[in-house]
Design a protein around this motif. Structure first.
Motif, short mmCIF file in Angstrom:
data_model
loop_
_atom_site.label_atom_id
_atom_site.label_comp_id
_atom_site.label_asym_id
_atom_site.label_seq_id
_atom_site.Cartn_x
_atom_site.Cartn_y
_atom_site.Cartn_z
N TYR A 90 31.85 42.68 44.64
CA TYR A 90 32.48 42.71 43.32
C TYR A 90 33.89 43.29 43.43
CZ TYR A 90 32.85 43.38 38.23
OH TYR A 90 33.25 43.33 36.91
N ASP A 91 34.89 42.49 43.10
CA ASP A 91 36.26 42.98 43.02
C ASP A 91 36.44 43.57 41.62
OD1 ASP A 91 38.83 43.55 43.70
OD2 ASP A 91 39.61 41.52 43.43
N LEU A 92 36.34 44.86 41.52
CA LEU A 92 36.32 45.54 40.22
C LEU A 92 37.64 45.35 39.47
CD1 LEU A 92 34.50 48.74 41.42
CD2 LEU A 92 33.63 47.18 39.67
N PRO A 93 37.59 45.24 38.15
CA PRO A 93 38.82 45.04 37.38
C PRO A 93 39.82 46.17 37.57
CG PRO A 93 36.88 44.60 36.04
CD PRO A 93 36.39 45.23 37.31
N PHE A 94 41.09 45.79 37.68
CA PHE A 94 42.20 46.73 37.78
C PHE A 94 42.05 47.68 38.98
CE2 PHE A 94 41.59 46.41 32.94
CZ PHE A 94 42.25 45.19 32.89
N ALA A 95 41.43 47.18 40.04
CA ALA A 95 41.19 48.04 41.21
C ALA A 95 42.48 48.44 41.90
CB ALA A 95 40.27 47.31 42.20
N ASP A 96 43.58 47.73 41.67
CA ASP A 96 44.87 48.12 42.22
C ASP A 96 45.43 49.36 41.54
OD1 ASP A 96 45.13 45.83 43.98
OD2 ASP A 96 45.45 44.65 42.17
N ILE A 97 44.93 49.65 40.36
CA ILE A 97 45.47 50.74 39.55
C ILE A 97 44.49 51.90 39.45
CG2 ILE A 97 46.47 51.30 37.30
CD1 ILE A 97 46.57 48.13 36.92
N LEU A 98 43.22 51.57 39.19
CA LEU A 98 42.21 52.60 38.93
C LEU A 98 41.45 52.96 40.19
CD1 LEU A 98 40.72 51.15 35.61
CD2 LEU A 98 42.53 52.86 35.87
N ASN A 99 41.21 54.24 40.36
CA ASN A 99 40.37 54.73 41.45
C ASN A 99 38.94 54.82 40.93
OD1 ASN A 99 39.10 56.02 43.54
ND2 ASN A 99 40.66 57.59 43.81
N TRP A 100 38.19 53.74 41.09
CA TRP A 100 36.87 53.63 40.48
C TRP A 100 35.91 54.72 40.94
CZ3 TRP A 100 34.70 50.52 36.76
CH2 TRP A 100 35.55 49.53 36.22
N HIS A 101 36.09 55.23 42.13
CA HIS A 101 35.19 56.25 42.64
C HIS A 101 35.37 57.59 41.91
CE1 HIS A 101 33.65 53.76 45.86
NE2 HIS A 101 34.89 53.39 46.12
N LYS A 102 36.41 57.70 41.10
CA LYS A 102 36.60 58.91 40.32
C LYS A 102 35.75 58.92 39.05
CE LYS A 102 40.11 61.19 42.36
NZ LYS A 102 41.40 61.26 41.65
N PHE A 103 35.39 57.75 38.53
CA PHE A 103 34.68 57.72 37.24
C PHE A 103 33.50 56.75 37.24
CE2 PHE A 103 38.20 54.72 37.12
CZ PHE A 103 37.60 53.56 36.65
N ALA A 104 33.11 56.24 38.39
CA ALA A 104 31.96 55.34 38.45
C ALA A 104 31.26 55.53 39.78
CB ALA A 104 32.41 53.88 38.29
N ILE A 105 30.02 55.06 39.83
CA ILE A 105 29.25 55.08 41.07
C ILE A 105 29.04 53.63 41.49
CG2 ILE A 105 27.04 55.65 42.14
CD1 ILE A 105 26.88 58.06 40.31
N VAL A 106 29.47 53.31 42.68
CA VAL A 106 29.37 51.94 43.19
C VAL A 106 28.46 51.97 44.41
CG1 VAL A 106 30.63 49.92 44.03
CG2 VAL A 106 31.72 51.49 42.39
N ILE A 107 27.33 51.25 44.32
CA ILE A 107 26.38 51.25 45.42
C ILE A 107 26.00 49.81 45.75
CG2 ILE A 107 25.46 53.51 44.78
CD1 ILE A 107 23.04 52.11 43.60
N PRO A 108 25.69 49.54 47.00
CA PRO A 108 25.22 48.21 47.38
C PRO A 108 23.79 47.98 46.90
CG PRO A 108 25.16 49.67 49.28
CD PRO A 108 25.81 50.44 48.16
N THR A 109 23.41 46.74 46.84
CA THR A 109 22.07 46.41 46.33
C THR A 109 20.97 46.97 47.22
OG1 THR A 109 22.17 44.28 47.49
CG2 THR A 109 22.92 44.33 45.20
#
Length: 538
Positions: free
Chosen positions: A454-473
């Motif tokens: 998943y190419d997360l929205p606005f990933a060039d701007i937002l550091n998703w690991h600061k406010f979300a948990i991303v885990i593989p299936t």
């Protein structure tokens, strides 16, 4: 620096009596003045970070120049030979470079230290025993000097400070200047962004400069509805496409002068083409091909760039293959799509961009978005069990008392579940992208993304690991352990960041500052200098 708390480099140097006149009294005055002025110089304020950094660069150049002059003056007669060898064996270089890449952003500092060693000082002199012996003694003296001197990451040139009060003063000035710069950098809070400063500066530049030319359509064309913006409030899962077109046509970024445009928008709506009975799902590919062919034939702007400054937007799953018959678009043009999976053959993450699929929600901010006390449930998911990933989630946690996995619609308000849960699960269904990510943001629920590729929205701007948990299936069996490992303090910080970024996941018509429309425009803006593959390679 402002008011009396700042001083120019000239005023600092003019207060110092370099010749040592008037004996000990001048020395005392010099020491007092130096301490007073130093105290004024380094009283930096966080609110003047940008000005300070620029001033530091200029001051550092002046300091280095002054050091060079002083070294020549004090050591040219007695220590010329020693200094020429020390310059090869003992120096610390500081190099600052600007980094504006797509995934990190910000400023990077590289420090390269070349340590003094006997082998370095005597390189290329192995055949000269006399010179080698002489330099061995000098190296020993130099090593003793280095051991006695305070090492800091801001040191510029290792030298003797006891020979001159001027050199000693400049050494101290250099160390304090660099330390102040480091302190200023530490005050920068990037929050949920890769680099807040880079984003905000580039955003303002984008707002001032970006221009988009929208290819016009004939109002008498029977397919005009596929090209024009919707005249009603968008709704449904594919509303992002309609909202973007509405906001674009109402914004000041649109220009009628194609010659000044940075980007060219192909307004073909794949969603509308699909529901048009004359086109249908089977005819979308051919329709898109005809549209691009018309653009190439009737306008010169595609051919001058190979389409690298052209883009289209679609939030339907069919968009991933809609341009299958137009390799120039797939290879060169920017595809703004909602099913943004970099596992798909036609999606190139560094060229294309992910747009959030957002279900429109009108009205004020719901009560409880900014609070966490009412979030008593660990995690929540509701939706159709229509993929292998969701089947696995249901099998693992369907009967759990802390993680709610509900098939279909919940028997209570959906918003209530999002407001009373700490984590909201975004689980891949038929497609990797769903509106649940936008739902989580809207209701202040920390998202948990369970999807590969998943190419997360606005990933060039937002550091998703600061406010979300991303885990593989594959990590679904350890989901509860992962969520419970988040401490209350960590969760509070993540929740605060979610509240900060939720404005980026909302559409408005007309657009509002930092909303989804302007974030998409920013994604385009940072791609304006990217290199594309040549059409000759097709």
């Amino acid at each position: 620096m402002t008011g009396s708390k700042g001083a120019s480099p000239t005023s600092v140097f003019s207060c110092c009596d370099w010749s040592g006149r008037n004996g000990s009294s001048s020395k005392r005055n010099y020491a007092q003045l130096r301490a007073a002025e130093s105290s004024k110089i380094f009283n930096w304020k966080a609110c003047t970070k940008q000005f300070v950094l620029g001033l530091l660069a200029v001051t550092s150049l002046l300091v280095l120049s002054a050091r060079l002059v002083l070294y020549i003056t004090f050591f040219s007669s007695r220590h010329a030979a020693l200094l020429s060898e020390q310059s090869e064996g003992a120096e610390l270089l500081i190099k600052t470079e600007e980094y504006a890449g797509f995934n990190a952003g910000g400023a990077a500092r590289m420090k390269v230290e070349i340590e003094s060693t006997p082998q370095l000082l005597m390189r290329d002199r192995d055949d000269d025993d006399v010179v080698a012996g002489r330099f061995t003694d000098q190296v020993q003296q130099q090593q003793q000097l280095l051991q006695g001197e305070t090492r800091t990451k801001a040191a510029l040139v290792v030298g003797s400070t006891s020979s001159s009060p001027g050199v000693a003063f400049l050494d101290e000035l250099t160390l304090n200047l660099t330390a102040a710069a480091d302190d200023t950098e530490e005050l920068v809070d990037n929050g949920p962004y890769h680099s807040r400063q880079v984003f905000e500066a580039n955003y303002e530049e984008m707002k001032r400069k970006v221009k988009v030319f929208v290819y016009p359509h004939d109002d008498n064309d029977t397919y005009r509805d596929i090209y024009r913006a919707w005249d009603k409030t968008p709704s449904g899962n594919y509303a992002s496409e309609a909202y973007f077109k509405q906001a674009l046509m109402k914004s000041s970024v649109v220009t009628s002068n194609a010659a000044e445009a940075d980007f060219f928008f192909m307004p073909v709506s794949i969603t509308r083409a699909r529901i048009d009975k004359r086109v249908g799902t089977e005819g979308v590919k051919e329709f898109c091909k005809q549209h691009v062919s018309a653009v190439q034939r009737e306008w010169s702007f595609w051919n001058r760039s190979g389409g690298v400054d052209h883009f289209y937007l679609s939030c339907h799953s069919i968009a991933r293959t809609a341009m299958e018959l137009v390799p120039q678009v797939r290879r060169n043009a920017i595809q703004l799509v909602c099913p943004a999976s970099y596992h798909l053959y036609y999606y190139i993450s560094h060229k294309d961009a992910s747009v959030p699929q957002i279900w429109p929600r009108e009205g004020a901010t719901p009560n409880g978005v900014k609070h966490t006390a009412q979030r008593t449930r660990l995690a929540f998911f509701a939706g159709a069990i229509n993929s292998e990933v969701r089947f696995q989630l249901r099998d693992e946690w369907g009967d759990d008392d802390e993680i709610m996995v509900h098939k279909g619609k919940v028997p209570f308000p959906y918003s209530e579940a999002l407001l009373t849960s700490k984590f909201c699960l975004h689980v891949k269904g038929y497609e990797v992208n769903t509106a649940r990510l936008g739902d989580a943001m809207f209701y202040g629920c920390v998202p948990v993304v369970i999807a590969n590729y998943y190419d997360l929205p606005f990933a060039d701007i937002l550091n998703w690991h600061k406010f979300a948990i991303v885990i593989p299936t594959l990590d679904i069996p350890s989901l509860k352990k992962t969520l419970k490992a988040v401490t209350p303090a960590q969760y509070s910080q993540m929740h605060q960041y979610v509240v900060q970024v939720r404005k980026h996941f909302q559409w408005h018509s007309p657009a509002r500052e930092f909303d989804a429309f302007y974030m998409v425009m920013y994604e385009l803006w940072i791609r304006r200098h990217s290199l594309r593959n040549s059409l000759q390679d097709l």
